[in-house]
Scaffold this motif. Sequence first.
Motif, PDB file in Angstrom:
ATOM      1  N   ALA A  32       0.832  -1.205   0.000  1.00  0.00           N
ATOM      2  CA  ALA A  32       0.000   0.000   0.000  1.00  0.00           C
ATOM      3  C   ALA A  32       0.871   1.262   0.000  1.00  0.00           C
ATOM      4  N   ASP A  33       1.937   1.250   0.804  1.00  0.00           N
ATOM      5  CA  ASP A  33       2.841   2.409   0.836  1.00  0.00           C
ATOM      6  C   ASP A  33       3.581   2.579  -0.490  1.00  0.00           C
ATOM      7  N   ILE A  34       4.057   1.472  -1.038  1.00  0.00           N
ATOM      8  CA  ILE A  34       4.824   1.533  -2.288  1.00  0.00           C
ATOM      9  C   ILE A  34       3.949   1.981  -3.449  1.00  0.00           C
ATOM     10  N   SER A  35       2.765   1.402  -3.565  1.00  0.00           N
ATOM     11  CA  SER A  35       1.881   1.772  -4.671  1.00  0.00           C
ATOM     12  C   SER A  35       1.385   3.206  -4.518  1.00  0.00           C
ATOM     13  N   GLY A  36       1.161   3.665  -3.269  1.00  0.00           N
ATOM     14  CA  GLY A  36       0.747   5.046  -3.065  1.00  0.00           C
ATOM     15  C   GLY A  36       1.826   6.026  -3.493  1.00  0.00           C
ATOM     16  N   ALA A  37       3.075   5.714  -3.165  1.00  0.00           N
ATOM     17  CA  ALA A  37       4.180   6.574  -3.591  1.00  0.00           C
ATOM     18  C   ALA A  37       4.309   6.580  -5.104  1.00  0.00           C
ATOM     19  N   ALA A  38       4.100   5.427  -5.726  1.00  0.00           N
ATOM     20  CA  ALA A  38       4.195   5.340  -7.186  1.00  0.00           C
ATOM     21  C   ALA A  38       3.120   6.189  -7.861  1.00  0.00           C
ATOM     22  N   ALA A  39       1.909   6.146  -7.333  1.00  0.00           N
ATOM     23  CA  ALA A  39       0.810   6.893  -7.944  1.00  0.00           C
ATOM     24  C   ALA A  39       1.027   8.402  -7.845  1.00  0.00           C
ATOM     25  N   ARG A  40       1.742   8.844  -6.824  1.00  0.00           N
ATOM     26  CA  ARG A  40       1.975  10.292  -6.632  1.00  0.00           C
ATOM     27  C   ARG A  40       3.244  10.783  -7.326  1.00  0.00           C
ATOM     28  N   ALA A  41       3.989   9.885  -7.928  1.00  0.00           N
ATOM     29  CA  ALA A  41       5.284  10.260  -8.498  1.00  0.00           C
ATOM     30  C   ALA A  41       5.124  11.213  -9.680  1.00  0.00           C
ATOM     31  N   GLU A  42       6.058  12.135  -9.784  1.00  0.00           N
ATOM     32  CA  GLU A  42       6.112  13.036 -10.939  1.00  0.00           C
ATOM     33  C   GLU A  42       7.240  12.561 -11.844  1.00  0.00           C
ATOM     34  N   LEU A  43       6.886  11.932 -12.941  1.00  0.00           N
ATOM     35  CA  LEU A  43       7.873  11.312 -13.818  1.00  0.00           C
ATOM     36  C   LEU A  43       8.016  12.091 -15.117  1.00  0.00           C
TER      37      LEU A  43
END
Length: 402
Positions: free
Chosen positions: A150-161
């Motif tokens: 949950a923490d990893i996927s949440g960080a991924a969804a908020r990433a600015e790539l």
Amino acid sequence: MIRTPWRRREEPLDHAELRRLLPAPGDPELSSDRLRGLEEHLMTEIRNRTPDTAPDTAPDPLVGPPPAGAPAGDRASRPGRRSGRRPVLVGVAAALALAAAGVAALAGGPGGSGGSENPGRVAAPPAGAVPAPVVQVVRGSTAGLAGAVADISGAAARAELPEPGPGQFLYIRSEVSGLVSWEGSDGKNRSYVDKIHPREVWMSPDGAKGWLLEPHGKGTGRDGITLDDPEGGERTLNSPSHAYLKTLPTDPSLLLEKIYDETRGMGNGPDQQAFGTIGDLLREQVVPPKLAAGLYRAAARIPGVVLVDDSVDAAGRHGIAIARTDESDGSRTEWIFDRETFAYLGERTVQTRDAEGIRAGTVRGHTAVTGRAVVDALKQRPAGSAPGGDRAGAPAAPSAGT
């Protein structure tokens, strides 16, 4: 039983007749140990995979069961399917080169011992190889897996790539090392790995143009090799482009169903192949944020996936890991994430049990992603980036979720 008495020939055999009686000479063959070594090297290049002597593979009720439609281990394979991404051609070239060298050695060519007591064996390990590190086996568990995902996927969804525009290229830089098997003059296999070295990849968004530079690796040379696809081959999960990734569903159930379906019959079982396919996408792509989040959640639903409390990437960075053990050979692949930001750092593969001459705890390969960016031209590097042949100090942490 009546035996026909042996009778002495009255005339000697001439050379032509003797040749007809003897079996035809065979081509030099690699020993089984040497062949396994080449296969290990090839698979490391394809999947690049900390030991787990007794992993807890029970399903995590917080994560949930596999999605409807996910195949069981005995589902029929689909003939004619191919796996592997185009950059993996480097691994194939390296394996073929090593195989050729092995045959030459058996035949008494360069690198072989010819008429020595141990023909086909070399006295020194391959150039640039060092003894493979051996680490303590760390047990994996499903406990805490759901929360970490949950923490990893949440960080991924908020990433600015970075998002490439027309005519631009995606650039990925990493530090890598892979397994090299060496049979010494005493006939025993020893596990060596390539020295950790840079690897740089440039790819156009549609996958039609690309370049790979890995001067200290095998099969690319100092100037690198092209990854161009002038025929515009079909894009798949095992041969993706950035544009293709943007068309994939982001729902974890739909994603996992598609992965199982497209990779049916490949690899060492459907679950291991699904995990490996997701790992390939994460390692050397710029994955759209919502898709990256979906991939992590999908991976957590694969049977056998566990959480490892500590792992180390090729740059020496520690983190937590999502991992799975390939039961066919005892190797465990770990995707490593920063403990604070939950950014993807890299990958490590460790042997969990003694198998095929590789002792438990041997690090078979590891990577560290040190940069992802968008550049304007093929072979162009981002501002401030060191050339591919140099290591510019401590690598910067990559963007979260990539």
